[in-house]
Design a protein around this motif. Structure first.
Motif, PDB file in Angstrom:
ATOM      1  N   MET A 168       0.805  -1.216   0.000  1.00  0.00           N
ATOM      2  CA  MET A 168       0.000   0.000   0.000  1.00  0.00           C
ATOM      3  C   MET A 168       0.841   1.270   0.000  1.00  0.00           C
ATOM      4  O   MET A 168       0.317   2.359  -0.248  1.00  0.00           O
ATOM      5  CB  MET A 168      -0.919   0.008   1.232  1.00  0.00           C
ATOM      6  CG  MET A 168      -1.995  -1.054   1.200  1.00  0.00           C
ATOM      7  SD  MET A 168      -3.237  -0.722  -0.056  1.00  0.00           S
ATOM      8  CE  MET A 168      -4.134   0.620   0.711  1.00  0.00           C
ATOM      9  N   THR A 169       2.139   1.156   0.296  1.00  0.00           N
ATOM     10  CA  THR A 169       2.956   2.356   0.425  1.00  0.00           C
ATOM     11  C   THR A 169       4.176   2.372  -0.492  1.00  0.00           C
ATOM     12  O   THR A 169       4.802   3.428  -0.649  1.00  0.00           O
ATOM     13  CB  THR A 169       3.443   2.520   1.882  1.00  0.00           C
ATOM     14  OG1 THR A 169       4.193   1.353   2.270  1.00  0.00           O
ATOM     15  CG2 THR A 169       2.271   2.684   2.835  1.00  0.00           C
ATOM     16  N   THR A 196       4.373   0.043  -6.257  1.00  0.00           N
ATOM     17  CA  THR A 196       2.982  -0.398  -6.371  1.00  0.00           C
ATOM     18  C   THR A 196       1.980   0.744  -6.377  1.00  0.00           C
ATOM     19  O   THR A 196       0.866   0.589  -6.885  1.00  0.00           O
ATOM     20  CB  THR A 196       2.624  -1.351  -5.216  1.00  0.00           C
ATOM     21  OG1 THR A 196       2.946  -0.709  -3.966  1.00  0.00           O
ATOM     22  CG2 THR A 196       3.394  -2.654  -5.333  1.00  0.00           C
ATOM     23  N   THR A 197       2.342   1.887  -5.796  1.00  0.00           N
ATOM     24  CA  THR A 197       1.391   3.004  -5.740  1.00  0.00           C
ATOM     25  C   THR A 197       1.908   4.255  -6.439  1.00  0.00           C
ATOM     26  O   THR A 197       1.191   5.249  -6.509  1.00  0.00           O
ATOM     27  CB  THR A 197       1.052   3.364  -4.274  1.00  0.00           C
ATOM     28  OG1 THR A 197       2.231   3.866  -3.634  1.00  0.00           O
ATOM     29  CG2 THR A 197       0.534   2.151  -3.523  1.00  0.00           C
ATOM     30  N   ARG A 207       0.702   7.967  -1.908  1.00  0.00           N
ATOM     31  CA  ARG A 207       0.089   7.786  -0.597  1.00  0.00           C
ATOM     32  C   ARG A 207       0.968   8.334   0.529  1.00  0.00           C
ATOM     33  O   ARG A 207       1.127   7.721   1.577  1.00  0.00           O
ATOM     34  CB  ARG A 207      -0.207   6.306  -0.343  1.00  0.00           C
ATOM     35  CG  ARG A 207      -1.243   5.738  -1.302  1.00  0.00           C
ATOM     36  CD  ARG A 207      -1.565   4.310  -0.937  1.00  0.00           C
ATOM     37  NE  ARG A 207      -2.204   4.210   0.358  1.00  0.00           N
ATOM     38  CZ  ARG A 207      -3.510   4.297   0.578  1.00  0.00           C
ATOM     39  NH1 ARG A 207      -4.330   4.490  -0.433  1.00  0.00           N
ATOM     40  NH2 ARG A 207      -4.014   4.182   1.795  1.00  0.00           N
ATOM     41  N   VAL A 211      -8.827  -3.056  -2.391  1.00  0.00           N
ATOM     42  CA  VAL A 211      -8.150  -2.331  -3.478  1.00  0.00           C
ATOM     43  C   VAL A 211      -9.019  -2.284  -4.735  1.00  0.00           C
ATOM     44  O   VAL A 211      -8.930  -1.333  -5.520  1.00  0.00           O
ATOM     45  CB  VAL A 211      -6.771  -2.949  -3.784  1.00  0.00           C
ATOM     46  CG1 VAL A 211      -5.834  -2.739  -2.601  1.00  0.00           C
ATOM     47  CG2 VAL A 211      -6.853  -4.426  -4.135  1.00  0.00           C
ATOM     48  N   ARG A 241     -11.702   5.681  -7.768  1.00  0.00           N
ATOM     49  CA  ARG A 241     -10.847   6.669  -8.431  1.00  0.00           C
ATOM     50  C   ARG A 241     -11.494   7.203  -9.708  1.00  0.00           C
ATOM     51  O   ARG A 241     -11.409   8.395 -10.002  1.00  0.00           O
ATOM     52  CB  ARG A 241      -9.486   6.047  -8.742  1.00  0.00           C
ATOM     53  CG  ARG A 241      -8.505   6.994  -9.405  1.00  0.00           C
ATOM     54  CD  ARG A 241      -8.336   8.304  -8.665  1.00  0.00           C
ATOM     55  NE  ARG A 241      -7.767   8.130  -7.338  1.00  0.00           N
ATOM     56  CZ  ARG A 241      -7.562   9.130  -6.488  1.00  0.00           C
ATOM     57  NH1 ARG A 241      -7.899  10.380  -6.827  1.00  0.00           N
ATOM     58  NH2 ARG A 241      -7.043   8.906  -5.298  1.00  0.00           N
ATOM     59  N   TYR A 283      -2.795   6.710 -12.050  1.00  0.00           N
ATOM     60  CA  TYR A 283      -3.994   5.981 -11.668  1.00  0.00           C
ATOM     61  C   TYR A 283      -4.316   4.856 -12.662  1.00  0.00           C
ATOM     62  O   TYR A 283      -5.007   3.896 -12.317  1.00  0.00           O
ATOM     63  CB  TYR A 283      -5.202   6.928 -11.586  1.00  0.00           C
ATOM     64  CG  TYR A 283      -5.049   8.055 -10.600  1.00  0.00           C
ATOM     65  CD1 TYR A 283      -4.365   7.882  -9.401  1.00  0.00           C
ATOM     66  CD2 TYR A 283      -5.583   9.314 -10.863  1.00  0.00           C
ATOM     67  CE1 TYR A 283      -4.227   8.921  -8.495  1.00  0.00           C
ATOM     68  CE2 TYR A 283      -5.452  10.358  -9.966  1.00  0.00           C
ATOM     69  CZ  TYR A 283      -4.772  10.159  -8.779  1.00  0.00           C
ATOM     70  OH  TYR A 283      -4.636  11.190  -7.888  1.00  0.00           O
ATOM     71  N   SER A 319       1.571  -7.406  -3.463  1.00  0.00           N
ATOM     72  CA  SER A 319       1.739  -6.400  -4.514  1.00  0.00           C
ATOM     73  C   SER A 319       0.926  -6.753  -5.751  1.00  0.00           C
ATOM     74  O   SER A 319       0.343  -5.869  -6.398  1.00  0.00           O
ATOM     75  CB  SER A 319       3.226  -6.261  -4.867  1.00  0.00           C
ATOM     76  OG  SER A 319       3.961  -5.795  -3.756  1.00  0.00           O
ATOM     77  N   GLN A 352      -2.607  -5.902  -4.910  1.00  0.00           N
ATOM     78  CA  GLN A 352      -2.763  -4.448  -4.958  1.00  0.00           C
ATOM     79  C   GLN A 352      -2.960  -3.962  -6.389  1.00  0.00           C
ATOM     80  O   GLN A 352      -3.890  -3.215  -6.696  1.00  0.00           O
ATOM     81  CB  GLN A 352      -1.530  -3.792  -4.320  1.00  0.00           C
ATOM     82  CG  GLN A 352      -1.213  -2.382  -4.772  1.00  0.00           C
ATOM     83  CD  GLN A 352      -2.132  -1.343  -4.159  1.00  0.00           C
ATOM     84  OE1 GLN A 352      -2.849  -1.638  -3.206  1.00  0.00           O
ATOM     85  NE2 GLN A 352      -2.125  -0.150  -4.706  1.00  0.00           N
ATOM     86  N   TYR A 366      -6.869  -3.354  -7.920  1.00  0.00           N
ATOM     87  CA  TYR A 366      -7.118  -1.951  -8.242  1.00  0.00           C
ATOM     88  C   TYR A 366      -7.338  -1.792  -9.749  1.00  0.00           C
ATOM     89  O   TYR A 366      -8.264  -1.093 -10.181  1.00  0.00           O
ATOM     90  CB  TYR A 366      -5.928  -1.104  -7.789  1.00  0.00           C
ATOM     91  CG  TYR A 366      -6.115   0.389  -7.918  1.00  0.00           C
ATOM     92  CD1 TYR A 366      -6.343   1.178  -6.794  1.00  0.00           C
ATOM     93  CD2 TYR A 366      -6.051   1.026  -9.160  1.00  0.00           C
ATOM     94  CE1 TYR A 366      -6.495   2.546  -6.909  1.00  0.00           C
ATOM     95  CE2 TYR A 366      -6.203   2.391  -9.285  1.00  0.00           C
ATOM     96  CZ  TYR A 366      -6.426   3.157  -8.161  1.00  0.00           C
ATOM     97  OH  TYR A 366      -6.585   4.522  -8.286  1.00  0.00           O
TER      98      TYR A 366
END
Length: 332
Positions: free
Chosen positions: A134-135, A139-140, A144, A218, A225, A240, A295, A298, A302
């Protein structure tokens, strides 16, 4: 009567054990310039018995279940602080959280703000792996609360604050969930207020989920989003879309595998190695192993939610509430 500088507003739903850990961490703060507004969101397992166990100004309210966003609004309507702070019940604060926050507030005077989250050493290996997914920048994309911020910072409600006057001008959280926190952030920015990332204001976020719950979470983030990008034109970013591109890429590589004697899977193998080694470097070998499926969950979860939402909302022209009714709380 002197009002506190901060009102700590915490919605809770059937989590008295978590609430106790959260209140323990508030009790142990090096400075305590705050009141606590605990909003029980229609729970069957109440946390009211905890109130008298602490030497803190705790104000407890019980209301019907209308979701975390509306519960935070309920708390703000009753809070007395100059700043409203929001934490989730599954969070724990370092002892110097308010010391560092107070210093940053005095230096930069933000209208609204948020801080990053991290895994506590006591968390389970699965919790640490999910926290990594998540961080992590891989992956993001750094959206975040990481140092390499790729977008205008959108605080998350597990560690978020705003001035009382901002709430009075902009209003509170909407009835969408998840997504109520970036929605409020966009409205705050559109009103001309300054939203800041306070890198030092770190909290420990348990993320009370296993891999099964994580993929549902996710997936919802991906759906939301697209809704937010529709509500706020111009806020869409390439980052995104990356999980959806990852999803389509994985499917393409898997389809091509029989035709390429498996060589098409080499990029996936490299990605697995990258994630595993990076998570191992910052955690442990076992967390590194668990970070790989975390991951993939995630990104794929998403990506699928984002793609499905694009089809329903932008291709078929459905309304958000008709396409995804379970994402909106009924306040009646």
């Amino acid at each position: 009567m002197t009002h506190p500088k901060y009102s700590v507003i915490i919605p809770v739903y059937n989590r008295p054990d978590e609430m106790k850990e959260m209140l323990d961490s508030l009790q142990n703060q090096t400075i305590k310039p705050f009141e606590v507004v605990l909003v029980e969101d229609g729970s069957n397992q109440k946390s009211d018995f905890l109130v008298d166990q602490y030497e803190l100004p705790i104000f407890y309210y019980f209301k019907k279940n209308t979701g975390p966003g509306d519960s935070r609004n309920y708390g703000m309507d009753r809070a007395k602080g100059q700043y409203f702070l929001f934490f989730d019940s599954d969070c724990v604060l370092p002892e110097d959280y308010f010391e560092k926050l107070d210093q940053s507030i005095e230096e930069i005077n933000p209208d609204a703000f948020g801080g990053p989250d991290a895994a506590h050493p006591s968390f389970s290996n699965v919790q640490k792996a999910i926290n990594y997914a998540m961080t992590s920048f891989f992956t993001t994309g750094g959206i975040r609360g990481g140092k390499k911020q790729l977008d205008k910072y959108q605080p998350r409600s597990f560690n978020m604050g705003l001035k009382k006057e901002v709430y009075e001008k902009v209003g509170g959280f909407s009835d969408i969930h998840p997504g109520e926190d970036p929605d409020l952030s966009f409205r705050i920015m559109n009103a001309g207020y300054r939203v800041s990332l306070i890198q030092e204001a770190v909290i420990f976020h348990k993320r009370r989920i296993d891999f099964g719950k994580f993929i549902k979470q996710v997936y919802k983030f991906g759906v939301v989003r697209v809704i937010l990008n529709r509500w706020y034109p111009g806020t869409g970013k390439l980052v995104y879309m990356l999980p959806t591109l990852f999803l389509l890429g994985v499917l393409s590589l898997l389809v091509a595998a029989p035709l390429t004697a498996g060589y098409s899977l080499l990029p996936l193998s490299l990605f697995v190695a990258l994630i595993g080694l990076d998570a191992w470097r910052t955690n442990s070998f076992l967390v590194g192993l668990l970070a790989v499926p975390a991951s993939f969950i995630q990104l794929l979860g998403y990506g699928f939610g984002y793609l499905k939402s694009q089809f329903k909302l932008n291709l078929f022209g459905q309304s958000e509430r008709k396409a995804f009714p379970s994402f909106f709380f009924d306040k009646k």
